[in-house]
Every structure is written in C-alpha cells, then in structure tokens.
Design a protein around this motif. Sequence first.
Motif, short mmCIF file in Angstrom:
data_model
loop_
_atom_site.label_atom_id
_atom_site.label_comp_id
_atom_site.label_asym_id
_atom_site.label_seq_id
_atom_site.Cartn_x
_atom_site.Cartn_y
_atom_site.Cartn_z
N LEU A 118 0.83 -1.20 0.00
CA LEU A 118 0.00 0.00 0.00
C LEU A 118 0.87 1.26 0.00
CD1 LEU A 118 -2.86 1.16 0.17
CD2 LEU A 118 -2.69 1.03 2.65
N GLY A 121 2.68 1.46 -3.33
CA GLY A 121 1.77 1.80 -4.40
C GLY A 121 1.38 3.28 -4.40
N VAL A 176 -0.76 -5.82 -4.33
CA VAL A 176 -1.27 -4.60 -3.69
C VAL A 176 -0.57 -3.38 -4.25
CG1 VAL A 176 -1.63 -3.44 -1.49
CG2 VAL A 176 -1.82 -5.92 -1.62
N THR A 180 -2.67 -0.56 -6.21
CA THR A 180 -2.72 0.76 -5.59
C THR A 180 -2.11 1.82 -6.49
OG1 THR A 180 -2.56 -0.27 -3.40
CG2 THR A 180 -2.08 2.08 -3.54
N LEU A 211 -7.04 8.29 -2.13
CA LEU A 211 -7.24 6.97 -1.54
C LEU A 211 -8.71 6.52 -1.55
CD1 LEU A 211 -4.70 6.83 1.42
CD2 LEU A 211 -4.60 5.69 -0.80
N ALA A 214 -9.51 5.22 -4.83
CA ALA A 214 -8.73 4.03 -5.18
C ALA A 214 -9.13 2.80 -4.36
CB ALA A 214 -7.24 4.32 -4.98
N LEU A 215 -10.02 2.95 -3.38
CA LEU A 215 -10.35 1.84 -2.49
C LEU A 215 -10.83 0.58 -3.22
CD1 LEU A 215 -12.01 3.33 0.72
CD2 LEU A 215 -9.90 2.01 0.53
N GLU A 217 -10.05 -0.71 -6.17
CA GLU A 217 -8.91 -1.42 -6.74
C GLU A 217 -7.97 -1.91 -5.64
OE1 GLU A 217 -10.12 1.37 -7.82
OE2 GLU A 217 -10.85 0.79 -9.81
N ILE A 218 -7.83 -1.15 -4.56
CA ILE A 218 -6.96 -1.59 -3.46
C ILE A 218 -7.51 -2.87 -2.83
CG2 ILE A 218 -6.16 -1.00 -1.15
CD1 ILE A 218 -5.92 1.90 -2.07
#
Length: 293
Positions: A118, A121, A176, A180, A211, A214-215, A217-218
């Motif tokens: 994380l 990324g 990850v 990310t 963020l 992007a959650l 895809e994370i």
Amino acid sequence: MTSPVSLRPDPAADPEAGPAAGRGPGAPGRSVRRGWVRRFGVRVLSLLVLLVLWQVVAAAMRNPSFIPSPRAVWDQLVQTSTVHDGVRGYSGHLLVEHLGVSLRRILVGSVLGVAAGLVLGVVMGTVPWIRVVTEPLVTFVRALPPLAYFSLLVIWFGIDESPKLWLLTIAALPPVAVATASAVYAAPAGLVEAARALGATRWNVIGDVVLPSALPEIFTGVRLAVGIAYSSVVAAETINGVPGIGGMVRDAQRYLQTDVVVLGLLAIGISGLLIDGALRLLEHRFIPWRGRA
C-alpha cells in the motif's frame, strides 16, 4: 346511469403494478429470503454432486494412493482431530493446530505485504520518477514463483519462522502495490484540482481524494495478495513446516498418504473461502457504492 369512477389503479393498465402488487411491505424481504435459500440450495446440491462424482471416480480407480475415497478423507479428519491409539493428531499436533499455525503465518505475512504494498503503491502512483524506477522491479518479483527465491531466503534467515514470513510477505506485496499504484495514478483529475484550489495540502489530497477513489482497486489487490499468500503457504512450509498445514501436506506426500494430502488441501481451501468471504464483507462495509455507481 353511469357507474362511479374508481380511484383505485387498474393493475392491467398500470405497467408498474405487476404480480408483486398488493403483496404488502414484507414482499421484498420474502423475495430476498427466497433468493438466498435458492442459492444456498444450489450450492449444497452442487457439493453433493461433487461428492458423488468423487466417490465414483475413487471406486473406479481402486487405488487409494492415487485418489482416496471421501470416506478415507473423513476418517483422516477424525483421526487428525483427536487422540487415536495414543497418537495425537498428525505428527503430534491436531489438525486445528496445524491450520492455526499456518493461518497465523499467512496473517502476519499478508498484513506485512499489504502494508508495504500500500505504501509503495501510493508512492509509485504519486511520484512519477519512483514509479519509473520501481515498476520493473515489482513486476519482476511478481513474475517469480515463490519456490524460486525461497532457497535464498533460507540461506539468509535460516530454517525457522523468518524465511516463511519473508516469503509470504514478498508474495503478497506486488499485487497490492500494482493495484494501488494504478488506482492512485488514475484518480479523478477534476477532484484533485478542486481540492488543491480549496487549499488542501498534498497529504490532504492523497488522504481525502485519491485513496477513497482508489479503495475498490486496493481491495481487489488485497484479495489477490491473500490468495497468493495462501497458495504460497505449502512452499513456505516445505522446510521445517510442522506444525503447519502445508508442512503436514508435504510430510504426508513423502509417505504417499494421499488422504492426508487431500484433507490438508481441503482445509486450506475452505479456510481460504472463509477469509475471502470476510474480506468481501469488509469491502461491502467500506465501499458500499461499488457496483452501484
């Protein structure tokens, strides 16, 4: 004499009033319950069909060292879960203890790999020159099978817990990091510029705009990372892996105990399904808009 005009809608003339009209406020709840029961029934039926096919193939082969019967695997489940004839489980440990040790290793390795992935990324997605430098290395590590570098980790860290945790961490990191970085890089430019125009700092933009967008895809990367960690646990426990479900499978393979091998694989797969289900619940909890927007 004309009849009085009725104010009640005519179901035949109202396209909105289908068969569900007039069923009351509890109709949607009953429909959801029926759908859940139907899906559960289909899964149970498919499991029964799979067990029947397994039994048929095992009976046709007549070679328990090649394909054990479901009954043989069940007997091993009972034997490895209890103290039988003075022997405690398998190699002195119960099945739940083997599984618990492996799950602890997977949990620690996945958490470390996800946390490092994380951070990496986010940095890769926000700093272009770091992305250019690190992306080939991350792709290179992602392409390597775990056994390819496990021997090197054993040379560096010995045969205790350290190489196993390092292996699972390295295996969980690239998915990850890649997910990310891609999601952060593709964050909506309009929202980012609007936040900057309102005086947000770089870290405010990352935490409040980048963020959250992007959650989804994370979370996909996290689920992939945990799956890869599960698939790597047998490799991680090939050396000094007992207690451990992967070590149990590896040890049983040496003595052609196929029923124990199948039992270990089923334990890994079922626990993996439960963990993935928990991750999906977390995904629905923190990303309720996914699939609806």
